[in-house]
Design a protein around this motif. Structure first.
Motif, PDB file in Angstrom:
ATOM      1  N   ILE A 346       0.839  -1.196   0.000  1.00 37.50           N
ATOM      2  CA  ILE A 346       0.000   0.000   0.000  1.00 37.50           C
ATOM      3  C   ILE A 346       0.873   1.245   0.000  1.00 37.50           C
ATOM      4  N   MET A 347       1.881   1.258   0.859  1.00 34.09           N
ATOM      5  CA  MET A 347       2.808   2.378   0.898  1.00 34.09           C
ATOM      6  C   MET A 347       3.464   2.590  -0.461  1.00 34.09           C
ATOM      7  N   ASN A 348       3.796   1.497  -1.121  1.00 35.56           N
ATOM      8  CA  ASN A 348       4.464   1.581  -2.412  1.00 35.56           C
ATOM      9  C   ASN A 348       3.595   2.266  -3.460  1.00 35.56           C
ATOM     10  N   LEU A 349       2.294   1.975  -3.462  1.00 36.15           N
ATOM     11  CA  LEU A 349       1.406   2.620  -4.424  1.00 36.15           C
ATOM     12  C   LEU A 349       1.417   4.137  -4.240  1.00 36.15           C
ATOM     13  N   PHE A 350       1.271   4.573  -3.002  1.00 30.41           N
ATOM     14  CA  PHE A 350       1.269   6.014  -2.742  1.00 30.41           C
ATOM     15  C   PHE A 350       2.636   6.628  -3.030  1.00 30.41           C
TER      16      PHE A 350
END
Length: 399
Positions: A346-350
């Motif tokens: 999730i962090m990677n997407l943002f």
């Protein structure tokens, strides 16, 4: 440190989660599967009770008779993976909970129904990784790399094997973060990309469907970026740094090298101002003069979106220095807050979206102003690079 708990003699649910063919810590390692979960290992359901196995380097094959209900993590990427798979409430420890949890929630703020409750979590590294804490927490799985554990003070191969056998298995891969060499005893160490590693963890929780749905969002994001990236000759020069204002030192990191620590910058293909630097370690140190020689168009400040750094203070320190104020990125107001290297899916997407806007505002839309302590900025609907509602629905089990 907490007192060491007893080694239980009565079989319990956790005793059903066991190693299946690998000796961890002794250097005898099973081979590894590819990044995709296999049909035989996961049916996408977390409610089944049939035995299943997951194989990953360096732990080898691990057999589970039940899905873990309590999860020990150290670095944030695994806590983020647990949240993504619907198991955020199962996490009982994470590195610097306030920093990690606050940063994760800066992103989750934009995902309806998704949050991470970090206030009562243990910090596994407060006094160094403690075997006593592991006994106290008595987790179902340790999402930690035993090869990394072998480098920590007070740990030997016997301790690693004891915890894996008496408490719960180890399941983590640390050195894929930078593709650094693994410690002695792990000669057959395998490396994974972030999303391949996420797929492995998804197998542990029998959450193939969530993994595949989120991986599809990630692939769509990468496809869009690849289609719209300008040619290399038109890309900015950039550096990723952490700035120590008191010492006047920039801790510098590469942008485009292998490893999942760079999973948010590598897809953007900016020109690394220090691409030719060969640091003795995972990062380098440069002073104002060396930074001025490189003079990048963009400065990406790692940890800038965490509670550990004030971007207002960083910018003020740069502007107060006679060399710093003449840096191109300072003069053009292109010193940006970034997130964490220890990023899960999730962090990677943002963080990919963030970096795209910071590097290529003319292509992917302007990066909004960011104030210390605020969540990830609000992006207009038509300038978002991935679908928040889709991600939230997957995490909440609605897809």
């Amino acid at each position: 440190m907490a007192e060491q708990g007893p080694i239980r003699g009565v079989p319990t649910r956790r005793d059903a989660i066991k190693f299946g063919g690998a000796i961890v810590g002794g250097g005898v390692l099973a081979g590894c599967l590819g990044g995709e979960p296999s049909e035989s290992e996961s049916d996408g359901s977390s409610s089944g009770t049939d035995s299943y196995s997951v194989t990953m380097s360096p732990v080898g094959e691990v057999t589970f008779d039940a899905v873990p209900e309590t999860v020990f993590t150290v670095f944030t990427q695994y806590a983020d993976m647990a949240v993504a798979l619907g198991y955020g409430d199962a996490v009982n420890a994470v590195y610097v909970p306030e920093m990690s949890g606050t940063t994760m929630n800066h992103y989750y703020h934009h995902l309806d129904g998704v949050s991470f409750e970090w206030e009562d979590l243990h910090d596994p590294l407060t006094d160094g990784l403690s075997k006593e804490l592991l006994y106290e927490l008595n987790s179902d799985v340790h999402l930690v790399d035993p090869a990394w554990v072998s480098t920590q003070d007070g740990w030997n191969d016997g301790d690693i094997t004891e915890v894996g056998n008496q408490l719960a298995p180890w399941f983590g891969n640390f050195y894929s973060g930078t593709r650094a060499a693994a410690p002695d005893g792990y000669a057959d160490y395998e490396y994974y990309g972030l999303w391949d590693l996420f797929g492995k963890v998804a197998e542990v929780f029998r959450e193939r469907s969530r993994y595949e749905a989120l991986a599809a969002v990630h692939e769509d994001l990468l496809d869009r970026i690849e289609r719209e990236l300008p040619p290399e000759s038109e890309r900015p020069t950039a550096v990723r740094v952490t700035f120590d204002a008191e010492a006047g030192v920039f801790y510098t990191y590469h942008l485009n090298k292998p490893g999942y620590w760079l999973a948010d910058t590598r897809p953007l293909g900016a020109i690394d101002a220090f691409a030719d630097a060969d640091w003795d370690g995972l990062w380098g140190q440069v002073d104002y003069e060396v930074m001025a020689e490189a003079d990048p168009d963009v400065i990406l400040h790692l940890w800038g979106m965490t509670p550990s750094y004030s971007m207002a203070d960083v910018r003020a320190a740069l502007e107060d220095d006679p060399v710093g104020r003449d840096l191109t990125a300072v003069k053009t107001d292109r010193v940006y807050a970034q997130g964490m290297r220890y990023q899960g899916p999730i962090m990677n997407l943002f963080q990919i979206e963030m970096t795209a806007k910071q590097l290529y505002p003319d292509v992917f839309g302007e990066w909004p102003a960011y104030e210390d302590g605020d969540p990830y900025p609000e992006i207009p609907d038509d300038e978002r690079l991935f679908d928040r509602d889709r991600v939230a629905a997957v995490v909440n089990g609605e897809v």
